[in-house]
Design a protein around this motif. Structure first.
Motif, short mmCIF file in Angstrom:
data_model
loop_
_atom_site.label_atom_id
_atom_site.label_comp_id
_atom_site.label_asym_id
_atom_site.label_seq_id
_atom_site.Cartn_x
_atom_site.Cartn_y
_atom_site.Cartn_z
N PRO A 410 0.80 -1.23 0.00
CA PRO A 410 0.00 0.00 0.00
C PRO A 410 0.83 1.28 0.00
O PRO A 410 0.54 2.22 -0.74
N SER A 411 1.91 1.32 0.78
CA SER A 411 2.67 2.56 0.80
C SER A 411 3.48 2.73 -0.50
O SER A 411 3.65 3.86 -0.98
N GLU A 414 0.88 3.98 -2.93
CA GLU A 414 0.52 5.37 -2.60
C GLU A 414 1.55 6.34 -3.18
O GLU A 414 1.20 7.34 -3.82
N ARG A 415 2.80 6.00 -2.97
CA ARG A 415 3.88 6.86 -3.44
C ARG A 415 3.90 6.94 -4.97
O ARG A 415 3.98 8.03 -5.55
N ASN A 417 1.60 6.44 -7.12
CA ASN A 417 0.39 6.95 -7.75
C ASN A 417 0.26 8.46 -7.66
O ASN A 417 -0.67 9.04 -8.22
N ILE A 418 1.15 9.13 -6.94
CA ILE A 418 1.01 10.58 -6.76
C ILE A 418 0.93 11.30 -8.10
O ILE A 418 0.06 12.14 -8.31
N ARG A 419 1.81 10.95 -9.02
CA ARG A 419 1.78 11.64 -10.31
C ARG A 419 0.66 11.13 -11.24
O ARG A 419 -0.12 11.93 -11.73
N PRO A 420 0.57 9.80 -11.49
CA PRO A 420 -0.52 9.37 -12.38
C PRO A 420 -1.90 9.71 -11.81
O PRO A 420 -2.82 10.01 -12.56
N GLY A 421 -2.03 9.67 -10.49
CA GLY A 421 -3.28 10.12 -9.88
C GLY A 421 -4.51 9.32 -10.23
O GLY A 421 -5.58 9.88 -10.43
N PHE A 422 -4.39 7.99 -10.24
CA PHE A 422 -5.59 7.15 -10.43
C PHE A 422 -6.41 7.12 -9.16
O PHE A 422 -5.89 7.27 -8.06
N ASP A 423 -7.71 6.90 -9.33
CA ASP A 423 -8.52 6.55 -8.18
C ASP A 423 -8.47 5.03 -8.08
O ASP A 423 -9.23 4.32 -8.74
N LEU A 424 -7.55 4.53 -7.28
CA LEU A 424 -7.25 3.10 -7.27
C LEU A 424 -8.20 2.32 -6.37
O LEU A 424 -8.64 2.83 -5.35
N ARG A 474 -1.18 6.18 -18.91
CA ARG A 474 -1.06 6.49 -17.47
C ARG A 474 -0.82 5.21 -16.66
O ARG A 474 -0.10 5.22 -15.67
#
Lengths: 598, 396
Positions: A410-411, A414-415, A417-424, A474
């Motif tokens: 998860p961490s 989280e890290r 995904n900051i740029r691609p910014g998906f709603d995962l 993305r």
């Protein structure tokens, strides 16, 4: 049809590999090539698969990647059974005064049978089921019988009148492969399966089916029809009907018996068409060349061909058509090709291996062959990332499966995904019906990226123009970010052993009960969400539809797919059972009549 | 009239506490006759969906059991939040994330209970938060909590206003902590001014220093937050002055991004409802902004200072949604979110282009982020009906 086959042949022999375009192709161009009709659905072992493999090799070569250490080529072939036929298996029943021969429709070799001929006395062994000794109510059809060197005759399925947990347990151990294994372990030299008059498909032989493993089961095994059953028990004090009646309440003390004076000869001749599939594997070594550890990113590139193998969801009106598999899984392959440049241009503390697997649709056999070969020992694999169907990015959402395989995921996600910014959506279960499971079962932390099932899944309509290429771009940046972090992380993620929800929930096999539901594997809901129902199946007849959530089945609460499969094990064919669904929040009760899985 | 209330919360509800979420009502104490009315109100969305204000809504944090209360640095490139994401500490710790790289560093020391962080708006080297780590029993309590949770039991949420809470400032360069409050009582819910020189915070210290009547003593035991009021101090802890002195819990204060205003929420004396208040930067000119007859809390000003966003359970006890209200409370609030469960603790980015808030819409509470439609917000506020009551009420 002939024309395209001919053309594809010409492509392989003449055009490839020199004319394959390989310079900075876009995601769309990769998908359009792989899903083009000329590749005929990339069925493992066919020319279309081979063209795809050459195409992938050309891309890898153009990007300057190397084959794995010790390999000349990116192609890593594996053997599998691409088809099988019974070329005249026979069964003879030899009594004191008669010799009766069964052939043709009356007898069918079982797909896992060894070839060969056996003549031996016959022993009837009930349903041929043996449950583990640890069971609450152990059941052993072979108890007290001497089968050494003999031929076991058993009934298909499991005692029909049992209920509840006991029925479930028996059903779990009633697979024919299980039964053959127990017969062999009891010393039997041959196995004959008969479908009793009380069971579904009464009196019929077992269709040969299809078994992709090359090796046989170590026993000669056939199924025989009602005429054999009648002859076998002719002159016996009880008919097969009476014998099955006594067995059907599951009383473990109803035993099998010898049939003095009766012998059988089983001759099995199965032709297994051995074929070759190809994984395509390349590597980007650690920057300084030295590392013991690998990060593997993979996607299967095979698909269903013309959809003849049973996994197709094509409607009957669609006939025999190419299944292009644009989303499944040209999308995942294209995303990996897209990522290569960014990963090649960075420092790497670990080796990166890219694997394009074949044989996924036949049962993960390409990835399994790769794992078995131990070219890259699994204890040296820091993590495996899988892409399977990533072309349908909608509403900025993306599902990552297998997150429960390591606490570090998860961490890391989280890290990255900051740029691609998906709603995962993060789904924990690592037991997935895709190649990642092979790695997980070898104790490797895994993730699998997935944009969800859809109406074109496993259909001729899974075509390239439906994919969201910007979305895939993305996905590529997210997977590249996670891969990059894995390549340089000080310590790799630690594998977590997740308990499997069911013992036999091997994803694809759902036993003999058929309901015609298409589960939505991405939905994170309490219950089983349906991504659709099969046309004219029991679920459709019961009025179930897409997006319904099954919350109860046959009186049992359903919280997930395992509960559902578990509930299925306890129901009887053709008997109506209650099903409770949530549709747009409303609780609806229906009745469904499960049928026998054909 | 004060009615003893329980600090209980259903376990599924996240409540990061404090920047204002003291749940004074348990499910049991909600009058059931309100249920139909609440449901009726809940269904009145007039066809407006949250996409009207929010674009590309997505989950920002994924690690740990839960995460909440995110606040930005002045340049918008860092966010600080509280999260339960370390295996050996059952309570929230404070983390700061670099929004360019996604990398996260722990700000708090790793033990004790922590909450309510804020980044110094003049220099993101300094981060404040509230913590109990100087309580000599903090490690022991942590172990007890771990064992309690390992036993499989689940505590219904309650915030205990631990009197060991003090405010600390972490220097990210020297990695040192300075303790800026050192008073018995709950000191927390702090936020920096725009120039980084002032901290506004909430404290119930007066209950431990002033002489209490027997009735007040009983109140302190039942509801220590009742005594909480707002204080201002210099960023080094000097020059502390009290700026509210009313019955009911004052808390969750924030400066506007330009430092001109302070917004906060005040609970009614019985702790059942809360409303949004605003004052000028030194606490003067205090005025009440909402009369929303519900628990309205966690107010935060848009950087234009045109309007305030806050959370309220107008739609039903456990269904917190986000609302907007114009800065002076001339109009009725406008609903922003339309998702069941908890939506709270909203914060705008310093450029006003995005909104971050805490929600359990996809399971455990995590931070979510969305693009903010400022034009749609202004339009909706313009169209909102006039405030029904108390619009000109001066509350001090």
């Amino acid at each position: 049809m002939r024309f395209t086959k001919h053309l594809a042949g010409a492509l392989t022999s003449l055009v490839l590999p020199t004319c394959i375009p390989a310079d900075a192709l876009s995601l769309r161009e990769h998908v359009e090539f792989l899903a083009s009709p000329y590749l005929e659905g990339r069925l493992t072992g066919t020319t279309g698969e081979r063209i795809a493999a050459e195409y992938l090799s050309a891309q890898l070569r153009a990007k300057g990647l190397m084959p794995l250490q010790g390999h000349e080529s990116y192609l890593m072939p594996f053997d599998f059974v691409g088809g099988m036929s019974d070329s005249g298996s026979t069964l003879s029943l030899l009594a004191r005064t008669s010799n009766q021969m069964f052939a043709g429709e009356a007898v069918n070799a079982l797909s896992f049978s060894n070839n060969g001929s056996v003549t031996a006395p016959v022993v009837f062994a009930g349903y041929g089921i043996k449950t583990p000794d640890s069971s609450e109510t152990p059941y052993d059809s072979y108890h007290g019988l001497n089968l050494e060197g003999k031929i076991a005759v058993i009934l298909r399925y499991f005692p029909e009148d049992t209920t509840g947990d006991f029925r479930r347990e028996l059903s779990r151990y009633s697979g024919l492969r299980f039964k053959a294994l127990h017969a062999r372990e009891a010393g039997a030299a041959g196995l004959i399966v008969v479908t009793g008059p009380n069971s579904p498909n009464a009196g019929k032989t077992v269709p040969m089916g299809f078994d992709t493993s090359v090796a046989g089961s170590g026993i000669v095994a056939v199924s025989a029809d009602a005429s054999f059953g009648e002859s076998l028990f002719a002159g016996h004090e009880k008919s097969l009907q009476q014998i099955q009646d006594e067995l059907d309440d599951g009383n473990p003390h109803v035993s099998g018996f010898e049939l003095p004076g009766k012998k059988a000869t089983i001759s099995v001749e199965i032709e297994r068409e051995k074929r070759i599939g190809n994984n395509v594997v390349a590597m980007l070594p650690a920057t300084d060349g030295v590392s013991d550890e690998y990060v593997i990113v993979g996607a299967h590139y095979d698909h269903l061909g013309y959809g003849a193998g049973g996994n197709s969801l094509a409607g009957q009106d669609e006939g025999k058509a190419v299944h292009p598999g644009a989303d499944d899984n040209a999308s995942g392959v294209a995303v990996i090709l897209e990522m290569i440049d960014s990963l090649a241009g960075r420092e790497r503390d670990r080796h990166l291996v890219l694997g394009f697997w074949s044989g996924e649709e036949l049962g993960l056999i390409g990835a399994q062959a790769f794992a078995d070969e131990e070219v890259v020992p699994s204890e040296n694999v820091a993590a495996y990332l899988n892409l399977d169907m990533v072309g349908y990015v909608a509403d900025n959402s993306l599902t990552i499966q297998g997150v429960g395989s390591s606490n570090e995921w998860p961490s890391m996600i989280e890290r990255a995904n900051i740029r691609p910014g998906f709603d995962l959506t993060l789904a924990n279960d690592p037991y997935l019906p895709t190649d990642a499971m092979v790695f997980y079962q070898n104790d490797v932390p895994i993730l699998s990226f997935f944009t969800g099932a859809h109406e074109h899944y496993h259909k001729p309509s899974d075509t390239p123009e439906k994919l969201n290429y910007k979305g895939m771009d993305r996905v590529a940046s997210l997977v590249a970010a996670i891969t990059g972090n894995l390549l340089n992380a000080e310590t790799p993620p630690v594998h977590v052993a997740v308990e499997r929800s069911t013992q036999e929930g091997s994803g694809r096999s759902m036993g003999r009960v058929y309901t015609g539901t298409i589960p939505d594997y991405t939905a994170e809901v309490e219950g089983l969400m349906l991504s659709g129902v099969m046309k004219d199946g029991p679920a459709e007849r019961a009025g179930l539809q897409e997006d319904d959530i099954i919350v109860e089945f046959a009186g049992q609460t359903v919280a997930n797919i395992y509960d559902y499969m578990y509930a299925l094990e306890s129901v009887k064919i053709d008997e109506p059972v209650p099903v409770v669904i949530l549709r747009a929040g409303e609780r609806i009760e229906r009745e469904i009549v499960p049928t026998v899985r054909k | 009239m004060y009615k003893a209330t329980k600090l209980l919360l259903p376990a599924f509800l996240w409540c990061g506490v404090v920047h204002g979420c003291p749940f004074h009502l348990s499910m049991e104490t909600r009058p059931t006759f309100l249920e139909p009315i609440i449901l009726q109100v809940a269904n009145q969305s007039n066809g407006v969906t949250e996409e009207h204000f929010l674009g590309r809504t997505r989950q920002l944090t994924y690690a740990g059991k839960r995460t909440g209360e995110g606040y930005f640095s002045a340049d918008g490139r860092h966010i600080v939040f509280q999260s339960e994401r370390e295996e050996d500490n059952p309570w929230y710790q404070i983390y700061m994330m670099d929004l360019d790289t996604g990398e996260t560093e722990r700000i708090s020391p790793g033990h004790g209970k922590t909450t309510c962080s804020y980044i110094n708006q003049a220099n993101d080297r300094y981060v404040l938060f509230a913590s109990t780590h100087d309580d000599p029993r903090s490690l022991e309590l942590q172990k007890e909590e771990m064992e309690f949770r390992a036993s499989g039991k689940e505590r219904r949420y309650s915030w205990d206003y631990d009197p060991h809470f003090d405010i600390y400032v972490f220097d990210r360069e020297t990695r040192e902590y300075s303790r800026v409050t050192d008073t018995k009582g709950y000191d927390a819910e702090g936020a920096y001014s725009a120039d980084g020189r002032m901290i506004v915070f909430s404290s119930n210290r007066s209950a431990y220093t002033e002489e209490l009547t027997a009735e007040e003593q009983r109140l302190l035991e039942a509801d220590p937050a009742y005594f909480a009021d707002l204080y201002l101090m210099n960023a080094d802890g000097s020059n502390v002055r009290r700026i509210t002195n009313e019955p009911g819990y004052d808390g969750g204060p924030f400066f506007s991004y330009d430092g001109q205003y302070i917004v906060w929420r005040r609970f009614s004396e019985d702790g059942v409802t809360a409303d949004v208040f605003i004052a000028d930067s030194e606490g003067e000119n205090q005025r009440r902004i909402t009369s929303f007859e519900s628990m309205s809390w966690a107010p935060f000003l848009h950087p234009t200072n045109e309007y305030i966003i806050f959370a309220s359970n107008k739609q039903g006890f456990s269904n917190f949604e986000l609302y907007l209200v114009d800065r002076e409370g001339m109009k009725e609030p406008v609903r922003v979110t339309h998702t069941d469960g908890f939506d709270g603790l909203p914060v705008f980015t310093p450029d006003g282009s995005q909104l971050v808030w805490t929600t359990n819409r996809k399971g455990a509470s995590q931070l979510f982020i969305a693009e903010w439609n400022h034009a749609a917000a202004l339009e909706a506020l313009e169209a909102a009906p006039a405030r029904r009551s108390g619009s000109m009420e001066q509350d001090t």
